[in-house]
Motif scaffolding. Structure first.
Motif: not given
Lengths: 260, 260, 260, 260
Positions: B154-159
């Motif tokens: 969820t963090t690396i996809t900036t969600v």
């Protein structure tokens, strides 16, 4: 005094004023000092502001086309009105450093990377200070400087966990500024990679590279040489003409005209 | 011993040390083993670290221009100081695999896709391990390995849902690293698609393709041929000249010279 | 039977099987029907799966280079193993529709836009069904179909409010798939705009347009004409030669050689 | 009456109707006025809607190829059905302003920046009004106009903190529209930077610039000059030929024809 000379003279004072603002504001927000020191810091902030104000007014007065200068220097006005933007002046120094690296080919992208990294870090740092200043007073959830930095990173990267959220008007305005910086950051990163990949793909197969001005210049050189060969032939021809019966060539000056 | 040779010698030991670190750290964090096994794992981590440290020091000593090497190899320093970056060495193997596929045209984009996919998965995996290590100790909401993996995605996809959020300083630093990786990932994905679309659009209509070096070379060949024709004509013309003073043409073999 | 022919034969049955799966699965998840109807739907899902399985096995058996086919058709394997990917087959129909619009210039970008829009909507729809199926059973916060659609949109656009979050392993795997689709979507959108802007910028000022193959062809035509002029001059020269004293030109066939 | 003329006539009335809608709807949502004023505003909204409806119907009737016009003007249909899209008509004015700045080189990018900034701000403003209208009635957490603006910015930038989230169907549809605008915004920003960087990189090193039409034209001019030289030589040669049969050269004006 010309505008150009004024700009050279004020270059360093403005950078110093930016650094002064940055340091003073940092101490004021993070350390939150006692009355007497606080008053001194407040004075220093006013000095920084004064420097920017004087520069702005003098530049506007000196400028040959005042309205044109006004509209093309809205950022300068913004640094006078919005103190938060002032530290961006420090980026000038970053640009100067970037000039030092002379690797011609990758220079543009290299400078963009350095400038964007510098600007992003400065924006995150100053926005953290400003949001902490605003939210601490407004009773928001952002209460310490590390929290503010953490919040600023989650915002500029558009991750937005929502564990810390500004609730004051001021804090939210700063947040919107950070979000827009985030979009710009993402855009520049994508664009830089795109420029690099396009270069790599074409570099891979030389014959598929786009024709460059250098190639066209090489072609032109060959055509010029062709002309030289022809020019060499031309007098040869004229010699032939000369042999021709003197009467039958009324347009004799033609070859010499060809030379001109 | 030259730097180049040292690099060839240490290539595989460093990859082995990276894998060793990855496996050991995974067991340490996920399995969380008992005293005796834990001590062994700790020793193995030190061995991995020692390999990287020795490589760094020797390389720095051997390097002809020490300061230049220092500044252009900050990543190597980072792998010594920040163990989390060490597994990225494994990507070397990925690069070697990428070399195997020889489809010239799409090779650059293909390699970028493989490398970026590999790097992203490694970063997600290692960041999950590290954040779990930090947060479990700090009492955060990220308490199991599947949770950590979910949070990392969820963090690396900036969600950034915000259902799981790091609360320790260490966890947040790792999170910022992941976010920045996410921006880079998005940038590379956009750029790769952009490069592909630009190619498709120009491939669609041949006459609208950008002129390539190959096209310019074809043109040059035609001009060269023109010159050959002219060169053959030149002596012919001179032969005509020769007619003026009938005797004087000792350079008869000239045409054959022009032919060569 | 060749692989090519098999593909032509199975084209429509597979699209029908995709639509069958889509409709059946939709009814099963959204309507959540009683025992008897539910059993029928379950049978239809098996029929859909069977069609894909048979196609996969036959294709693998027919393929001339079996391993090569296996590695270049991992997506086909995925549609057999992961039913969620099956509806993407329907995109084939979208591609066929895209072929109908014949505006050559913008065709590539037009097709990309249609395909990506179609694929994104399908992915959002199927992911909503799947996540609802998984989360409803697992007791997550995503409990109705409109909620699932809303959640899917917040995820694929990487907004991630976090008001609805999957908690089951299955739901999270679907979520990661959606996030990655979101990154791809953003990448394609950026790239399509980039391609369009690059075209606009160069179209604005004709003289600054990149030289195209058409331009190079025009140049080549001019050079060819030059050669024709020279060729016309060549016999003229030969006539001149012919006039020359018959003895002094042993290499008489030279001009004809120049022509070849 | 032709469609073209109708469009010129309705240009300004439609912009006025857009502004009317924008102002009326703003007052209705933000001020939330008493019965009598509210009824007047409602009437004005109907007038605005009527203007768009009449324009749509007349255009459809006038259009030579009705179905073609219908499919290529789905956006016009949308502005009739979805009042939220109507204010985008105001962007026409922005385009007119953009035409005023005549800096040819950067005009395309400049226009894109102005248009996208204008469109984004309009979309954020109108979406805020609409979501406030919907959520206030539906009992959501978005209860004041500043909250709605804040929510709209966190959504269009894809940050999505989740502190304010729409819960009504209408609010969520508006949110999805904002998210998609956000993706488009990000795409355009990336693409504009990409176009700019590609230009900078090639501008840096002139000899590595892509060959442009201007360069090819220069080459063509040189080749044309070569041909002129050859053309002038041609009659000279023919004159030489002419010497063979001394009489026969009636086409004396030929050289001048070649010159023209």
């Amino acid at each position: 005094m010309t505008l150009e000379r004024w700009r050279r003279i004020t270059e360093w004072p403005l950078i110093v004023a930016s650094v002064l603002f940055l340091v003073t504001y940092s101490i004021q927000v993070i350390v939150d000092p006692k009355e007497s020191v606080g008053a001194l810091l407040e004075d220093l902030l006013w000095v920084s502001w004064g420097t920017f104000l004087i520069d702005y007014i003098v530049s506007l007065v000196i400028a040959p086309r005042r309205w044109h200068w006004f509209f093309t220097h809205l950022f300068n006005l913004a640094t006078v009105v919005l103190p938060m933007l002032r530290p961006l002046r420090v980026l000038r120094v970053v640009t100067l450093l970037a000039v030092l690296q002379r690797t011609a080919g990758r220079a543009v992208r290299g400078q963009i990377v350095i400038y964007v990294t510098g600007a992003s870090l400065l924006v995150v740092y100053v926005a953290s200070l400003a949001v902490l200043d605003a939210e601490r007073a407004g009773g928001g959830s952002i209460a310490t400087f590390p929290d503010a930095i953490w919040w600023a990173f989650t915002t500029i990267t558009t991750v937005g966990y929502g564990d810390l959220v500004p609730v004051t008007l001021e804090g939210r305005v700063i947040a919107v500024g950070l979000m827009l910086s985030g979009i710009a950051l993402l855009g520049v990163v994508s664009a830089t990679f795109a420029s690099w990949i396009v270069e790599q793909v074409s570099a891979e197969n030389t014959s598929r590279q786009a024709a460059t001005v250098a190639h066209v210049d090489a072609l032109r050189a060959e055509i010029a040489e062709l002309r030289t060969v022809l020019a060499r032939m031309d007098p040869a021809l004229r010699a032939t003409d000369a042999k021709a019966p003197p009467v039958a060539e009324p347009d004799g000056p033609d070859p010499s005209a060809a030379k001109s």
